[in-house]
Structure formats: structure tokens, C-alpha cells
Design an enzyme around this catalytic site. Structure first.
Site, PDB file in Angstrom:
ATOM      1  CG  HIS A   7      19.958 -16.459   3.273  1.00 24.53           C
ATOM      2  ND1 HIS A   7      18.761 -16.905   3.524  1.00 24.53           N
ATOM      3  CD2 HIS A   7      20.985 -16.500   4.221  1.00 24.53           C
ATOM      4  CE1 HIS A   7      19.033 -17.369   4.948  1.00 24.53           C
ATOM      5  NE2 HIS A   7      20.189 -16.954   5.130  1.00 24.53           N
ATOM      6  CD  GLU A   8      24.351 -17.128   4.506  1.00 22.21           C
ATOM      7  OE1 GLU A   8      24.843 -16.373   5.019  1.00 22.21           O
ATOM      8  OE2 GLU A   8      24.167 -18.141   4.451  1.00 22.21           O
TER       9      GLU A   8
ATOM     10  CG  HIS B 253      22.220 -13.309   7.502  1.00 21.63           C
ATOM     11  ND1 HIS B 253      21.225 -13.101   8.132  1.00 21.63           N
ATOM     12  CD2 HIS B 253      22.499 -14.668   6.937  1.00 21.63           C
ATOM     13  CE1 HIS B 253      20.581 -14.556   8.584  1.00 21.63           C
ATOM     14  NE2 HIS B 253      21.282 -15.453   7.624  1.00 21.63           N
TER      15      HIS B 253
END
Length: 757
Positions: free
Chosen positions: A470-471, A475
Site C-alpha cells: 500500500h505505502e 502511494h
């Protein structure tokens, strides 16, 4: 990124009555989970100089975190000051004796302790996760007796009575407009004066864009003259106010403007005395910096908070990105825009943490594979950044996290221009994951019995994988198509084709426009949804699971539990939806609901939600995920959705993005799911998010001591009572003076603004 736990039935016996069901949204139950952050070993391994660096950065963070009270609600600073005075004069055990003598039951007093701990944890009287107001779960008359008969009231009768008179009513008030944070009639916010509407917010954003000013460190105040004409003040957060100061990039902006027929005045000095204390501690930390990157970074932060300059904060962030693999990691400033109803003002936060080397090694291997894995994402290469800027990715044990809440992972800085050209850093907060997301079997809601043991076994490891993906690749992926101030494009207009339309690119970001300013109210949630979807999509890749040490049947179980956790979270998300306003109150949870909708829409029995009756005879539900269809049905559905999300983001297509995202985020009672009815079931079975007790650091001579506290509401209160030993009363005076100076901007609670800007 952070994820709530869910589960238990209402702890509060009276709340079980159906008529009171809604009210339980606005209290914290007496048996709320409380955990302590464990960073003893990480702190032990620091050198004396690293400890001093961490100590002064922690002090800066804790001071700055107090600004969040002024960013939350008009009454929050007074509530904080009242509680702090109360517990400085008598610790929770001493106050208990007085409370029982005043006729409170043990349950009443525990309810008060939980409320106080909640205010400290959330830096205000609204939940940081969900933006819902919470009120004390005991009669107001009883609490008044405790406060006015307390040791603090004996010592300072006028001050304590004055604080109670200022905030007592608002502490308990649940008028519709005060139940949630929001703008205009939708709720309360102190990022804007109480008379501002969404139209005012849009006008102000256009004004800021026209002056190349960031909204991150601003608040907006509107006053209407006798002719009914609005006058706007854009106030920057800074130590300096109106006094003359050397020319800087900010001073030239501090003046009056006329914009679209409305007067605007740009001023500064918001939170000045608080930021003064932040700056003093950053200056002390600079002495113990490990390298020149850290020294330059702190110098720029000091300049940013002194002048009110986001440009200086960006320069500091550049040095921060370049400071690869430090032992003590930190970040501080006006960072996340989740709680601004318009989505562009940053809440103050500061964290200090120590690197966990074993887990960081896994993340480093993920970073090493990132360029390869980016090619697996379902959009054409032209929609990916021109060059993957290899970031730092570390697992950290948090020593201090000041602000309104603690996430599980972070990808920062949030400045688009830096992320596209300079890069970013990822952190996974290991000791937060360890305590915040632990699950007890009996509190696991909405899962089949046969899934529960597997879920408990693999939830932690699967969440490590999800946070990492996710990070870093969520992003950290994707390109924004931009035309700069000179008219040059960062993509080839002739050759780049929109894969959704088959045509050339029709829209992009102009100079000064950012993701947040363009997509405003949906920007945060849309981006969280994109990152969560990337995590689900890439966890199917065997190479990713090998990096984290999972192969064969274990790898299959990690995938299954990660996907199961997401669809369950999509159901739990309904707690954070407000039907009366048709609005979502939490970006991550809205994102998870959208993903649940996408996977339900995929059909073929991939995901099913079945209403049931629980063993207690009350409504319940079961979520099922067919693990045999994750690859064949789930993956293609997610692939199509992810491509659309990225293309609309890259091209700055706000209309298309809103239509797609708001379509999936709509909550109705249409069959077969009947989500509004399911929401009642979710509320009936919800479990409150845990409170987290953090340690303090104390300077004794030249040594830094770590002070730890028990995992209880009383322990959390003690940690705050001992947080500001030198200047607690002064800080309370500062907070109440700042709140009083602006109190006129929030009139009576029922006087919501009406009409257009």
C-alpha cells in the site's frame, strides 16, 4: 493508513436497548481496549547523542500536537485545559476517592476516565478515526460535582469554574450539527469560521491557487459587513505575526487582495506561542543531529514554522528524503488533510521513531524489487513515473506520535511536486501494528466460524504485506500529467493514448494545481482506495510473498486472509457513513467499502454478505469470500477498476473521477445487499478503536530517561499529566487565550450558515 478493529457487542448495558442504539456512536465504552506502545528495546539501543536528538524532537512533536485542539472544535482547548488542571492537582486514584464520595458509582468514574483518555488520545472531543463527537457517558450533574469539588477547584476556583462554564454544555451537546466534523450545515470544524460554506471553501482554494499559496498551514475566517459582503482572512500558521520581519517568500504575500469581487487578506501568526515552543526544541535537537541532512532539514522546519512558509517545509522535506536510513527517524508539520472537510488543510503531527532492523530488511528487499513490480500494475508505462526514485522503506518502533491518532504506515511527504521529482519515504510502524491490530477470537464479527482461526493466525503477517505494498507501490506509483508555467508538458501529447477511451489525452494538471486542490473532497479517500487496491492486486504475485518469507500453502493463506480482511473491513466501514448527510467520515473506510462494492459487482459468488440472526437473538451478518475465485474473478475485476482509477488520476479528470468513485461509494438499501439495513447491524456489533498509551522522555542531567505507563485509561491520563512538567499551566493558558481570541467565529451551536457564499 490505519485500520479499525471491530467486533464486540455494546459494553454499555443500557445501550443494548434499540432506542438508544444511535447514542452509543457518541460514547467510548468503559471496557474500551487500551494498549501501551512498547519501544523499550529500541530506545535502549540508542547512543546518548541519539537519545538527546530523539528527546528534543519528541518535545517539539508534543508541543506542536496541541495545535490539533485548535484545529478540531471550538470547545476542545477548554476541555483539555480543564482536564489537565484536574489531574495535575489529583491523580486518577486520588480523584476517584473524591468522586465516590460525591455519589458517583465506579462505573460513572470509569466512564469519566475513559472520556478524559479519549480527549487526550484524539487531541479533542471528536474521534480522529471517523470524525464523530464523543461525550462523557455519565450524567452532567455528577461530573459537575466532581469538577467543582475537586482539589483543582479549591486551588483555583475562578479558573476551574470559568472553564467548566465555557465548555460544560458543549462537552455533552449532541445537537445534529455538532455530532460530526463538517462544513456549514454538515458539521463543525475550526479550519473554517462557523459561517463558511463549501462555496466559500472553493472560492478560497481558487484564490490560494491564483497566488501559488498552499492551504496546508492555513485556516479561513469569514466576516460579513453591514452590506452583507463577505471579507475573508487566510491565516497562516507561524511564530511571526504582524511585526516587521526580514523579507521572505511569505512577507510579500501578507497583504489585501480583491479576488472575484471579494476582499481577501492574507495574515499569519496562527498558533504562534505553540509554534515558538516547537521551534525552540527543534533548535536544541539540531545540536545532536547525526549528519548535515538532518541539520539542514531542521533549519528549514524552523524557518517554515517561524515564517509560515510551506516552501521552507518543502525544502526541509527534500533534505529529509535525502537522509537515508537514519537510526532516529522523524517528521513534523501540517501533514495530513483527512479532517479538513474540503480536503486541503493539514493537521499538525509529529513523530519520532527508531528503526527496527530485522523487519526493515524485508522492506528493503521489496524496494529492490519495486521497479519490476511496478511493471505488473495494470496501466500503460506512460502512466507511470518516468523514473522510480528508490525510497527509504523502514519498519519503525514509534517513540512519540503526536497529533490526533497513530497510523500503521505512512508514505510522505504529501507534496505532489516533490513526490514526482524527488521521491518519498515509506515507514511501517511495527510496534503500532503489534498492539493496535491484535484481535481476540470472541470479538471477531461477521466471519464464518471456520475462517476465524485462520484469520487470527494470518492477519498480522498479511497486514504487514498489505501495508508494505500500500505505502511503497500504492502511494508510490503513478504519474500526474502536468503542463508547467512555461507551457511545457511532462508527457508526449502526440503518442500517449488513454487506454479507457483509445484517444489522446484530453485533460491534465495546470501549473499550481495539485491532486488535493483539484479532487478536493474525494482526493484523500480516492488515493487510499488506489493504494489499497494496489496492495490487494500485487499480493497475488508470488515474488512479493517470497520477500516476506511466505511460500506454498502459507502464501495462499496470506492472500486469502488479506482479501478476506479487506471485504470484512468494507462491511465494517458502514459505521463511518452518515445517512442523514449521505456522507463518509473516514477516508480509508470509504475506500474499503468501495473495494467491497467492486468485488461484489464482480459476481460469480466471489463475495457474499448474508444477513443472519446471532446467538443472542439480535441481527448479525456473515461475509464469505470464495478463495478459489480470487485469481479467476477477483483479480480481473480489480485490474479493470485500478486502471480506471489511475487513468482518471493521471489526467486530472475530476468529473470522471467523481462519477466513478462516488458511484461506488453510494450507500443505499437496494437489494441484494441492503447496505443501510446492514449499517444498523454493524453499529449494533461495533467495537471501539483502541486507545494507545505512549511513553515520555525526560532529561535528567545529560541522560534521557524513558518513562512508561500502564495500559489503562488512568495510565494514559498520567502520561499526559507528566508530559509538560515545566510549563503545563502556561500551555493551558496559551490554549484558552488562543481559543478565546477567535471564539466569535463560532456562534451558538444551532446557528449554522445558510445560503451561498
Amino acid at each position: 493508513m490505519g485500520e479499525p478493529e471491530a467486533g464486540s457487542e455494546f459494553a454499555n448495558g443500557a445501550a443494548a436497548a434499540a432506542g438508544l442504539m444511535a447514542d452509543t456512536q457518541y460514547i467510548l465504552p468503559n471496557d474500551i481496549g487500551v494498549s501501551s506502545l512498547d519501544c523499550r528495546e529500541a530506545f535502549r539501543l540508542l547512543s546518548p547523542s541519539e537519545r538527546l536528538y530523539a528527546h528534543h524532537l519528541s518535545r517539539a512533536a508534543w508541543y506542536g500536537g496541541l495545535a490539533v485542539l485548535l484545529q478540531t472544535s471550538p470547545e476542545a482547548p477548554y476541555i483539555y485545559a480543564l482536564l489537565s488542571r484536574l489531574f495535575r492537582a489529583q491523580d486518577p486514584d486520588q480523584l476517584r476517592q473524591h468522586a465516590l464520595a460525591e455519589g458517583l458509582t465506579e462505573e460513572d468514574y470509569q466512564a469519566f476516565l475513559v472520556y478524559a483518555a479519549g480527549v487526550y488520545s484524539n487531541m479533542g472531543n471528536y474521534k480522529s478515526f471517523g470524525d464523530t463527537k464523543f461525550v462523557p457517558n455519565l450524567p452532567k450533574e455528577k461530573l459537575e460535582r466532581v469538577i467543582l469539588g475537586s482539589e483543582a477547584a479549591q486551588q483555583h476556583p475562578e479558573e476551574v469554574r470559568g472553564l467548566w462554564q465555557t465548555c460544560g454544555e458543549l462537552m455533552f451537546c449532541l445537537e445534529p450539527r455538532l455530532r460530526h466534523l463538517g462544513l456549514g450545515k454538515e458539521g463543525i470544524t475550526t479550519y473554517f469560521s462557523g459561517n463558511c460554506t463549501m462555496e466559500d471553501a472553493k472560492l478560497a482554494q481558487d484564490f490560494l491557487d491564483s497566488q501559488n499559496l498552499s492551504a496546508y498551514n492555513t485556516r479561513l475566517f469569514k466576516e460579513v459587513d453591514r452590506e452583507g459582503k463577505p471579507h475573508y482572512e487566510v491565516r497562516l500558521a507561524s511564530v511571526l505575526g504582524t511585526e516587521p520581519s526580514p523579507d521572505s517568500e511569505v512577507t510579500s504575500k501578507l497583504k489585501s487582495y480583491e479576488f472575484r469581487g471579494s476582499p481577501f487578506q492574507v495574515t499569519r501568526g496562527d498558533y504562534a506561542p505553540i509554534l515558538q515552543k516547537v521551534v525552540e526544541q527543534l533548535d536544541k535537537a539540531k545540536v545532536y543531529a547525526a549528519n548535515s541532512h538532518q541539520k539542514h532539514m531542521l533549519a528549514q522546519y524552523i524557518d517554515s514554522f517561524t515564517q509560515g512558509s510551506i516552501e521552507a517545509h518543502k525544502r526541509g522535506s527534500r533534505f529529509w528524503i535525502q537522509d537515508k536510513g537514519p537510526i532516529v527517524e522523524s517528521y513534523i508539520g501540517f501533514i495530513e488533510s483527512y479532517r479538513d472537510p474540503f480536503g486541503s488543510r493539514g493537521e499538525f503531527e509529529g513523530f519520532v521513531a527508531v528503526v527496527n532492523k530485522a523487519m526493515s530488511a524485508k522492506f528493503e528487499r521489496l524496494v529492490a524489487s519495486a521497479e519490476q513490480l511496478l511493471k505488473e500494475l495494470p496501466w500503460p508505462p506512460a502512466f507511470e513515473k518516468d523514473k522510480f526514485l528508490t525510497p527509504d522503506f523502514t519498519s519503525l518502533d514509534v517513540l512519540t506520535f503526536a497529533g490526533s491518532g497513530i497510523p500503521a504506515g505512512i508514505n510522505i511527504p504529501n507534496y505532489d511536486d516533490l513526490r514526482q521529482t524527488e521521491g518519498f519515504k515509506n515507514v511501517s510502524l511495527g510496534n503500532v501494528l503489534a498492539v493496535a491490530y491484535a484481535t481476540q477470537r470472541e470479538k471477531l464479527t461477521f466471519l464464518e466460524e471456520e475462517d476465524k482461526d485462520l484469520y487470527i493466525l494470518w492477519k498480522g503477517p498479511s497486514f504487514d504485506v498489505q501495508v508494505g505494498l500500500h505505502e511503497l507501490l500504492g502511494h508510490g506509483s503513478g504519474k500526474l500529467f502536468v503542463q508547467d508555467e512555461k507551457g511545457a508538458f511532462n508527457f508526449d501529447q502526440e503518442t500517449v493514448i488513454n487506454p479507457e477511451t483509445g484517444e489522446q489525452i484530453q485533460s491534465w494538471y495546470r501549473s499550481g494545481e495539485t491532486w488535493d486542490s483539484k479532487f478536493s473532497t474525494i482526493a484523500s479517500s480516492y488515493e487510499e482506495c488506489r493504494a489499497e487496491s494496489v496492495g490487494l492486486y500485487l499480493c497475488l504475485h508470488p515474488q512479493v510473498l517470497e520477500i516476506f518469507g511466505f511460500e506454498g500453502a502459507d502464501a495462499e493463506d496470506v492472500i486469502y486472509v488479506n482479501w478476506l480482511n479487506m471485504v470484512r473491513a468494507g462491511l465494517l466501514a458502514l459505521e463511518f457513513y452518515t445517512p442523514e448527510a449521505s456522507s463518509w467520515r473516514q477516508a480509508h473506510m470509504q475506500a474499503r467499502f468501495v473495494i467491497l462494492r467492486v468485488l461484489l459487482e464482480a459476481g460469480e459468488g466471489l463475495v457474499t454478505i448474508t444477513p443472519t440472526t446471532g446467538s443472542d437473538g439480535r441481527p448479525d451478518a456473515r461475509v464469505r469470500l470464495d478463495r478459489s475465485k480470487i485469481q479467476s474473478v477477483g483479480k480481473p475485476a480489480l485490474e479493470r477498476f485500478l486502471r480506471k482509477l489511475q487513468v482518471l488520476k493521471s489526467t486530472g479528470d475530476v468529473a470522471g473521477g467523481r462519477a466513478l468513485y462516488e458511484g461506488y461509494a453510494a450507500v443505499t438499501d437496494a437489494p441484494p445487499e441492503c447496505f443501510l439495513t446492514l449499517r444498523d447491524t454493524v453499529l449494533l456489533r461495533k467495537e471501539s478503536r483502541k486507545l494507545i498509551v505512549q511513553p515520555n522522555t525526560r532529561l535528567e542531567g545529560s541522560d534521557v530517561q524513558l518513562l512508561e505507563y500502564e495500559a489503562s485509561a488512568a495510565g494514559l491520563i498520567r502520561s499526559f499529566s507528566e508530559r509538560f512538567p515545566e510549563d503545563g499551566p502556561e500551555l493551558e493558558d496559551i490554549l484558552t487565550q488562543l481559543a478565546t481570541a477567535d471564539a466569535r467565529f463560532w456562534k451558538g451551536p444551532s446557528e449554522a450558515p445558510s445560503g451561498q457564499a
